[in-house]
Motif scaffolding. Structure first.
Motif, PDB file in Angstrom:
ATOM      1  N   ALA A   1       0.877  -1.181  -0.066  1.00 12.72           N
ATOM      2  CA  ALA A   1      -0.196  -0.058   0.056  1.00 12.72           C
ATOM      3  C   ALA A   1       0.805   1.398   0.067  1.00 12.72           C
ATOM      4  O   ALA A   1       0.523   2.328  -0.718  1.00 12.72           O
ATOM      5  N   ILE A   2       1.923   1.070   0.686  1.00 12.37           N
ATOM      6  CA  ILE A   2       2.942   2.411   0.709  1.00 12.37           C
ATOM      7  C   ILE A   2       3.389   2.700  -0.787  1.00 12.37           C
ATOM      8  O   ILE A   2       3.481   3.550  -1.015  1.00 12.37           O
ATOM      9  N   ARG A   3       3.949   1.312  -1.239  1.00  6.67           N
ATOM     10  CA  ARG A   3       4.429   1.690  -2.622  1.00  6.67           C
ATOM     11  C   ARG A   3       3.445   2.057  -3.670  1.00  6.67           C
ATOM     12  O   ARG A   3       3.631   2.799  -4.672  1.00  6.67           O
ATOM     13  N   ALA A   4       2.236   1.721  -3.516  1.00  8.03           N
ATOM     14  CA  ALA A   4       0.988   2.128  -4.404  1.00  8.03           C
ATOM     15  C   ALA A   4       0.867   3.665  -4.269  1.00  8.03           C
ATOM     16  O   ALA A   4       0.606   4.059  -5.242  1.00  8.03           O
ATOM     17  N   VAL A   5       1.092   4.119  -3.192  1.00  6.78           N
ATOM     18  CA  VAL A   5       0.965   5.739  -2.978  1.00  6.78           C
ATOM     19  C   VAL A   5       2.198   6.161  -3.848  1.00  6.78           C
ATOM     20  O   VAL A   5       2.014   7.180  -4.514  1.00  6.78           O
ATOM     21  N   LEU A   6       3.305   5.772  -3.476  1.00  8.03           N
ATOM     22  CA  LEU A   6       4.573   6.235  -4.142  1.00  8.03           C
ATOM     23  C   LEU A   6       4.632   6.069  -5.601  1.00  8.03           C
ATOM     24  O   LEU A   6       5.301   6.821  -6.422  1.00  8.03           O
TER      25      LEU A   6
END
Length: 351
Positions: A301-306
């Motif tokens: 999820a963190i990578r999806a934002v970035l």
């Protein structure tokens, strides 16, 4: 009797006495070794707790009470003979009466304790984590919450003016962890924070900076993506929707933030009246990001934002077809059509 004969008899008596003493000593030695042999060669392993601060005598008594060793006094003397006093490590061990004293000591001195595991799934709040850890007998709920509160000053990513009920929301990383029976709540919190820090590599920090986002903002949006997306593959697309909305000043209108604002169970149906709650977490009422995360996002999820999916969607709605997927739309008119499709899917699934 001559002096020579008396001397010979005396020598013979001494030899016999020494032989008897040597025999007795040898027999005693064999008896001592025997008391160090397995107490029950067919016994199954059991878990034994060696408390912190236990003396050698305490350890011997504990092992004897559980039937792990034959003789606590012999065990204690043997430990001292091997100069292993004060080297026994506390903790929970898997030991068996089928083990010899040497095998038992090898475990106790090396600290070969029973390793346990606990899993914190993605999308949990701090309160949910506290409940899970308490129910799993990892650490008591209140101890965990107190340790979390004590860690707030150590979090370098919190905004200086942050005023929320749970500042550490989103920063306790969800994963599977190993721990020992003597692990404290403070150590558990440290593990979760260390894992969070490890996820934030130089690459991700640089990417956040490139996007003009702080770590706190990324984690906040990632927590919404985490709780919104039921299918992990859709996380970049959902992230793209929210970022598109933020770019044009549209409210996020994310249902999970309202659940968080009200403290509602996520299984409860969200009503229109709920959308009126006056809370900075209500993204229907207040534009922009809420003041902080609403749960703990995983790395995806963190990578999806970035690294969001690039598209022109501003709306999405659950398909209600059992897939967990969503319909995406660029315009409100298209969105209404998707809502109708979703309602039709739901009606078709009703018995």
């Amino acid at each position: 009797m001559s002096i020579a004969a008396k001397a010979a008899r005396l020598v013979l008596a001494l030899v016999v006495l020494l032989a008897l003493l040597a025999g007795a000593a040898y027999a005693g030695f064999l008896w001592f070794l025997g008391r160090l042999e397995p107490a029950d060669p067919s016994a199954a392993p059991v878990e034994i707790e060696i408390p912190a601060g236990a003396t050698t005598a305490d350890v011997a008594d504990i092992l004897a009470e559980r039937g792990i060793i034959r003789d606590p006094n012999v065990f204690r003397l043997y430990v001292r003979y091997r100069e292993l006093d004060a080297q026994i490590v506390s903790g929970r061990y898997e030991l068996s009466a089928a083990m010899s004293a040497d095998e038992i000591l090898a475990k106790l001195v090396s600290g070969d304790v029973v390793v346990r595991r606990f899993t914190l799934p993605e999308g949990l709040t701090v309160a949910m984590m506290a409940d899970l850890l308490d129910e799993a007998d990892v650490v008591p709920r209140e101890d965990f919450l107190n340790a979390v509160a004590a860690a707030v000053p150590l979090n370098p990513y919190l905004p200086p003016d942050l005023d929320v009920a749970q500042p550490m929301e989103g920063y306790l990383f969800p994963a599977t962890y190993e721990y020992h029976s003597a692990t404290t709540a403070e150590e558990v919190v440290a593990m979760l924070l260390d894992r969070f820090a490890a996820v934030w590599t130089d690459e991700l920090l640089a990417r956040a900076d490139e996007m003009g986002l702080t770590v706190h903002e990324v984690v906040t949006l990632a927590s919404i993506v985490e709780t919104e997306a039921r299918v992990p593959a859709e996380q970049p697309a959902i992230s793209g929707v929210y970022l598109n909305r933020l770019a044009v000043g549209m409210p996020l209108q994310a249902d999970p933030t309202v659940y968080y604002a009200l403290g509602l169970p996520r299984t409860e149906r969200l009503l229109y009246e709920h959308l009126e709650v006056d809370s900075p977490y209500n993204t229907y009422k207040y534009p922009g990001l809420p003041p902080g995360p609403i749960a703990s996002p995983g790395e995806s999820a963190i990578r999806a934002v970035l690294y969001p999916e690039t598209h022109d969607y501003y709306y999405f709605v659950a398909k209600n077809d059992g897939s967990g997927e969503h319909y995406f739309a660029a315009t409100y008119e298209e969105h209404l059509e998707n809502v109708d499709r979703a309602e039709a899917n739901l009606a078709a699934r009703q018995p």
